[in-house]
Every structure is written in structure tokens, then in C-alpha cells.
Design a protein around this motif. Sequence first.
Motif, PDB file in Angstrom:
ATOM      1  N   SER A 123      62.684   5.384  72.824  1.00 52.34           N
ATOM      2  CA  SER A 123      61.641   4.585  73.475  1.00 52.34           C
ATOM      3  C   SER A 123      61.998   3.101  73.461  1.00 52.34           C
ATOM      4  O   SER A 123      61.835   2.390  74.455  1.00 52.34           O
ATOM      5  CB  SER A 123      60.297   4.811  72.773  1.00 52.34           C
ATOM      6  N   LEU A 124      62.503   2.628  72.319  1.00 50.22           N
ATOM      7  CA  LEU A 124      62.915   1.223  72.217  1.00 50.22           C
ATOM      8  C   LEU A 124      64.079   0.930  73.156  1.00 50.22           C
ATOM      9  O   LEU A 124      64.108  -0.110  73.822  1.00 50.22           O
ATOM     10  CB  LEU A 124      63.300   0.892  70.779  1.00 50.22           C
ATOM     11  N   LEU A 125      65.040   1.848  73.227  1.00 50.02           N
ATOM     12  CA  LEU A 125      66.196   1.642  74.107  1.00 50.02           C
ATOM     13  C   LEU A 125      65.791   1.716  75.577  1.00 50.02           C
ATOM     14  O   LEU A 125      66.375   1.027  76.421  1.00 50.02           O
ATOM     15  CB  LEU A 125      67.272   2.683  73.794  1.00 50.02           C
ATOM     16  N   SER A 126      64.790   2.528  75.878  1.00 47.81           N
ATOM     17  CA  SER A 126      64.288   2.591  77.256  1.00 47.81           C
ATOM     18  C   SER A 126      63.680   1.250  77.661  1.00 47.81           C
ATOM     19  O   SER A 126      63.853   0.791  78.788  1.00 47.81           O
ATOM     20  CB  SER A 126      63.254   3.710  77.395  1.00 47.81           C
ATOM     21  N   LEU A 127      62.964   0.635  76.731  1.00 48.05           N
ATOM     22  CA  LEU A 127      62.439  -0.713  76.968  1.00 48.05           C
ATOM     23  C   LEU A 127      63.589  -1.692  77.182  1.00 48.05           C
ATOM     24  O   LEU A 127      63.563  -2.507  78.109  1.00 48.05           O
ATOM     25  CB  LEU A 127      61.587  -1.156  75.778  1.00 48.05           C
ATOM     26  N   LYS A 128      64.596  -1.608  76.352  1.00 45.87           N
ATOM     27  CA  LYS A 128      65.741  -2.522  76.453  1.00 45.87           C
ATOM     28  C   LYS A 128      66.392  -2.467  77.823  1.00 45.87           C
ATOM     29  O   LYS A 128      66.773  -3.504  78.395  1.00 45.87           O
ATOM     30  CB  LYS A 128      66.773  -2.169  75.375  1.00 45.87           C
ATOM     31  N   HIS A 129      66.526  -1.263  78.362  1.00 45.97           N
ATOM     32  CA  HIS A 129      67.268  -1.086  79.608  1.00 45.97           C
ATOM     33  C   HIS A 129      66.397  -1.084  80.856  1.00 45.97           C
ATOM     34  O   HIS A 129      66.918  -0.972  81.964  1.00 45.97           O
ATOM     35  CB  HIS A 129      68.078   0.208  79.540  1.00 45.97           C
ATOM     36  N   CYS A 130      65.071  -1.192  80.682  1.00 50.01           N
ATOM     37  CA  CYS A 130      64.178  -1.225  81.848  1.00 50.01           C
ATOM     38  C   CYS A 130      64.441  -2.511  82.632  1.00 50.01           C
ATOM     39  O   CYS A 130      64.306  -3.613  82.093  1.00 50.01           O
ATOM     40  CB  CYS A 130      62.725  -1.158  81.403  1.00 50.01           C
ATOM     41  N   PRO A 131      64.809  -2.427  83.911  1.00 49.51           N
ATOM     42  CA  PRO A 131      65.189  -3.613  84.674  1.00 49.51           C
ATOM     43  C   PRO A 131      64.026  -4.465  85.185  1.00 49.51           C
ATOM     44  O   PRO A 131      64.229  -5.583  85.649  1.00 49.51           O
ATOM     45  CB  PRO A 131      65.977  -3.031  85.854  1.00 49.51           C
ATOM     46  N   SER A 132      62.814  -3.953  85.094  1.00 46.87           N
ATOM     47  CA  SER A 132      61.661  -4.703  85.591  1.00 46.87           C
ATOM     48  C   SER A 132      61.330  -5.877  84.667  1.00 46.87           C
ATOM     49  O   SER A 132      61.515  -5.798  83.456  1.00 46.87           O
ATOM     50  CB  SER A 132      60.438  -3.786  85.703  1.00 46.87           C
ATOM     51  N   LYS A 149      53.404 -11.259  76.698  1.00 44.18           N
ATOM     52  CA  LYS A 149      54.344 -12.380  76.771  1.00 44.18           C
ATOM     53  C   LYS A 149      55.670 -12.006  76.117  1.00 44.18           C
ATOM     54  O   LYS A 149      56.750 -12.336  76.613  1.00 44.18           O
ATOM     55  CB  LYS A 149      53.751 -13.615  76.083  1.00 44.18           C
ATOM     56  N   LEU A 150      55.581 -11.307  74.993  1.00 44.48           N
ATOM     57  CA  LEU A 150      56.792 -10.868  74.297  1.00 44.48           C
ATOM     58  C   LEU A 150      57.582  -9.887  75.161  1.00 44.48           C
ATOM     59  O   LEU A 150      58.803 -10.024  75.322  1.00 44.48           O
ATOM     60  CB  LEU A 150      56.401 -10.230  72.962  1.00 44.48           C
ATOM     61  N   LEU A 151      56.896  -8.907  75.729  1.00 43.87           N
ATOM     62  CA  LEU A 151      57.567  -7.904  76.548  1.00 43.87           C
ATOM     63  C   LEU A 151      58.186  -8.507  77.804  1.00 43.87           C
ATOM     64  O   LEU A 151      59.210  -8.021  78.292  1.00 43.87           O
ATOM     65  CB  LEU A 151      56.580  -6.794  76.937  1.00 43.87           C
ATOM     66  N   ALA A 152      57.568  -9.559  78.321  1.00 43.34           N
ATOM     67  CA  ALA A 152      58.063 -10.189  79.550  1.00 43.34           C
ATOM     68  C   ALA A 152      59.305 -11.034  79.309  1.00 43.34           C
ATOM     69  O   ALA A 152      60.012 -11.382  80.253  1.00 43.34           O
ATOM     70  CB  ALA A 152      56.971 -11.050  80.172  1.00 43.34           C
ATOM     71  N   SER A 153      59.592 -11.364  78.064  1.00 38.96           N
ATOM     72  CA  SER A 153      60.738 -12.215  77.769  1.00 38.96           C
ATOM     73  C   SER A 153      62.043 -11.426  77.891  1.00 38.96           C
ATOM     74  O   SER A 153      62.053 -10.192  77.869  1.00 38.96           O
ATOM     75  CB  SER A 153      60.619 -12.816  76.368  1.00 38.96           C
ATOM     76  N   MET A 154      63.136 -12.144  77.991  1.00 39.38           N
ATOM     77  CA  MET A 154      64.437 -11.516  78.204  1.00 39.38           C
ATOM     78  C   MET A 154      64.806 -10.570  77.062  1.00 39.38           C
ATOM     79  O   MET A 154      65.462  -9.546  77.268  1.00 39.38           O
ATOM     80  CB  MET A 154      65.515 -12.590  78.362  1.00 39.38           C
ATOM     81  N   TYR A 155      64.384 -10.915  75.846  1.00 38.62           N
ATOM     82  CA  TYR A 155      64.749 -10.113  74.689  1.00 38.62           C
ATOM     83  C   TYR A 155      63.520  -9.425  74.082  1.00 38.62           C
ATOM     84  O   TYR A 155      63.370  -9.347  72.867  1.00 38.62           O
ATOM     85  CB  TYR A 155      65.456 -10.988  73.654  1.00 38.62           C
ATOM     86  N   GLY A 156      62.667  -8.900  74.957  1.00 39.60           N
ATOM     87  CA  GLY A 156      61.477  -8.196  74.497  1.00 39.60           C
ATOM     88  C   GLY A 156      61.792  -7.000  73.615  1.00 39.60           C
ATOM     89  O   GLY A 156      61.018  -6.648  72.725  1.00 39.60           O
ATOM     90  N   TYR A 157      62.945  -6.383  73.853  1.00 41.39           N
ATOM     91  CA  TYR A 157      63.381  -5.247  73.036  1.00 41.39           C
ATOM     92  C   TYR A 157      63.563  -5.678  71.583  1.00 41.39           C
ATOM     93  O   TYR A 157      63.054  -5.028  70.663  1.00 41.39           O
ATOM     94  CB  TYR A 157      64.682  -4.703  73.621  1.00 41.39           C
ATOM     95  N   MET A 158      64.255  -6.793  71.373  1.00 45.76           N
ATOM     96  CA  MET A 158      64.474  -7.279  70.017  1.00 45.76           C
ATOM     97  C   MET A 158      63.163  -7.726  69.376  1.00 45.76           C
ATOM     98  O   MET A 158      62.935  -7.522  68.188  1.00 45.76           O
ATOM     99  CB  MET A 158      65.470  -8.438  70.029  1.00 45.76           C
ATOM    100  N   GLY A 200      65.336   2.899  82.812  1.00 52.02           N
ATOM    101  CA  GLY A 200      65.264   2.654  81.376  1.00 52.02           C
ATOM    102  C   GLY A 200      65.397   3.947  80.594  1.00 52.02           C
ATOM    103  O   GLY A 200      66.097   3.998  79.564  1.00 52.02           O
ATOM    104  N   ASP A 201      64.755   5.006  81.082  1.00 52.32           N
ATOM    105  CA  ASP A 201      64.802   6.318  80.441  1.00 52.32           C
ATOM    106  C   ASP A 201      66.231   6.859  80.420  1.00 52.32           C
ATOM    107  O   ASP A 201      66.729   7.356  79.404  1.00 52.32           O
ATOM    108  CB  ASP A 201      63.865   7.267  81.188  1.00 52.32           C
TER     109      ASP A 201
END
Length: 451
Positions: free
Chosen positions: A258-267, A208-217, A366-367
Amino acid sequence: MNYTLPSEVKNILDKFQKAGYQIYIVGGAVRDLLMNRKVKDWDFTTDAKPEEILKLFPEGIYGNKFGTVIIPKKGLNYDKDRDKSLFEITTMRKEGRYEDFRHPGAVSWTNKIEEDLARRDFTVNAIALKSGIIDPFNGQADIKNKIIRSVGDPNQRFQEDALRLIRAVRIATELEFDIETDTFSALKKTAHLIQEVSWERIRDELFKLLASMYGYMGTIKLREAGILQIILPELERCFGIVQEGPKHDRVYDIGEHSLLSLKHCPSKDPLVRLAALLHDIGKVATVKTAPDGNVTFYNHDVVGGQVALKIARRFNLSKKQTDKLFRLVRWHLFTVDERQTNSAIRRFITNVGKDYIDDIMAVRIGDRLGGGTQKAISWRMEKFRERIKEVLKKPFSISDLKINGNDVMKELSIKPGPKIGEILNKLFDEVLEDSSKNNKQYLLNRIKNLE
């Protein structure tokens, strides 16, 4: 507060009120109404006992000691989609001492809504709605100030139910709220208790956290709290490993990348976002410094795929989810070249899986962006994707062959067995190299030659 209740919600309220019972909307539903957000889950509390609720709703499902009766929504299948197909109606209760960091050892019914709200996790969830708002813990003020604060002593709240540790971060992430200072201090102090929670519950909250808009934060907040290190120790080991050397244009810490890759992953798919977060997980075991000073990670994709399988088992992912996570991590290091042969591209499609092409492209984006590249998709990537679309129009899996196992058995007059699969795989390899060979008569003729 302006709001319109769905007809099914109104019907539930009316039925209880006509029967002479108290009934309140509680929890996240009230919070979301106050914030003008779409309500996902409608929860109710009442002074009616579970057996009395079942008299009002004979179709209800009750099989727990916490007073919660599940009412399936009309037209939806409870067994197929439990999260979306039900209302939960719980008898107002007080709770005894928690014995397993998750469930109270005993519960007792009450007819006072304030006592029921006092047992809840955070002030923003401890608000009830009937004809008006009941807010004994100033949850409305915390909503206005965008704060997640525990109800009462935060240390006690987290020790009662350790799932609240990750729920606090998840809810804060979804709502774009901060966590109140004392609450966050208690969260960090008791973070080790997350080990008392089942991996399925942790997985659900993490997704649920990862699916949210700010999952990176939210993921960063999990690390600041000391939770990420416990649930994903493989990722934590990536921090402090730096890719550097004369041949590297950019120097970056693998954990931060890795964290930045999550941030920029468009899925928006949490599993794809998890793959983006874990795609370089194999670098920990493969890091080496060459004589020329360059840091290398040869075969980190192969090793990473195996680590991803280990993580998938830990989180009890389904077989399909496990396969998807493995493929996205294992094959993320693919070559982007529009000049590749059709057979090379077919092998890429076979390795990744036809259904996951867009997903692995999202991981690659994202990578790229997580490594400092300014442009999400290069012209070469665009050309490569066009080639994939072209090749997808042609056969690429055994099921696309113009013959099947029955044809093999008939031609060779044999019974079902491993030999059939061996022959089909050999024929498939030929078709991968030359799609014109996917001709039924040609394949039938080849069967006997491969016997």
C-alpha cells in the motif's frame, strides 16, 4: 537574502509603518523567502491591536480572541477560496496555559517580537522579517541543516497544540527536512494527543502531506511516529498480512504494498493518492488461505469500498470527495482487456465515473509498480485506454439519452414520480447494449411498451 515582495505585501507594510506601528512578516513566508521558495501564505504580526488594524483595513474580518485579522486580497472571493484569498495580520501576543491541547486559555498582547516568536511551533517558523532578519531561536541554522526543531521544550510544544504533531511531519515532508532527535522523541511520546484534534484539521494536514513530492516518505514517518496507526487504523491492520502461495509470482506484505502504491501513484491529487494508499484496505477482512496454499482476497474491492466510505465520514470529506474515494477504491480491480464489448466498457465508465477515468488509471499504475511490476503501463492497458476514448464519444449516462423525464410524462400522461426513473433506467440499459437505439423516435415508442 535577495527577494522581491509583492505590491500588496509592500502596501501592508507601508500602511502600518506610516501609522507608527511595528509590522513584521513572520512564519512560513520568511522561511520560504530564505529558501528561495515560492511563498504561498503571507502572515504578519504587529503591535497594533485588532481594533487598530481594522481602522487601517476596514474591509478586514475579525471574529476570534487570538488577535488575527483577515484581510481579503483584491479581486478574490474570501468565502469561495479562503486559503488563497487572504492575508493574516495578528497582534503580537504571549499565550497562557493551553487547556484543550489546541488553543491557549488566554492571550495577552505584547510589543516585543521576541516574545511573540517564542510561542511559535518550530524554529524554522519562528523567524521575523522587517528591515532585517530577527532569529532568536537559530531557525536559519536549522534551515541550512534541513532540520525541524521545536521552539523550546518539544514535549511542552506538542502538549500545547496537538496539531503540531502532524504539522511537524508534514512540514518536514514538504521541505525534505529531517526531524531533530529530541523533537521526534517527544512527538512519538505524545502521539496519542492527535486524538484531541478535530478530524477536519487532521485531514487538511494529511492532504497537504500526501500532495507533496515525498508524501510516501512522510506517510512512513507518520507511522514511525505512531500517528498513522491512530488516524488510519484500517491501514495499520494491513501490515503483517502477506500475499503468498504457489500461484503468486511475488510475495509482499499488503501494508508495504500500500505504501509503495502511494509512492508510485503518478497523480498529484491528494485524494487520488489516498485512494492508492487505501486501495487494498478490504484485504484485511477477506484474507483466506486456500487448500492449495494460495492466499486469496476475494471481493476485497467490494469490502474496501465500504471501508473507504467509513474513512471518508471520519475525515468529514465532502459528498463529491466521498464519492470519488469510494469509486477509486471500489472499482480499482477492473479488468484490462481491449477485446471487451462496448457495453462492458460503458459499464466500467459508469461505475468509475467519466471524470475519474484518469484517476483510477493512476491508482492502477501505483498498484502495478507497488507490486513489483517494472513497467507502469502495459500494451494491453494502452489499448484499453484507447477503447475507453472511443466509447466515451458515445452515450453512456441517462442524461445522454435522446429523451428525458418530460418525454416520459408526456407520452404516458403521468405526473412526476419514481416510475419515470424506472423507465429511463430500462431504456438506458438497452442503449448500453446497443448505442444505435439512442434514437428519439425509437425510445418514445419503447416508453409505452415498458409501462
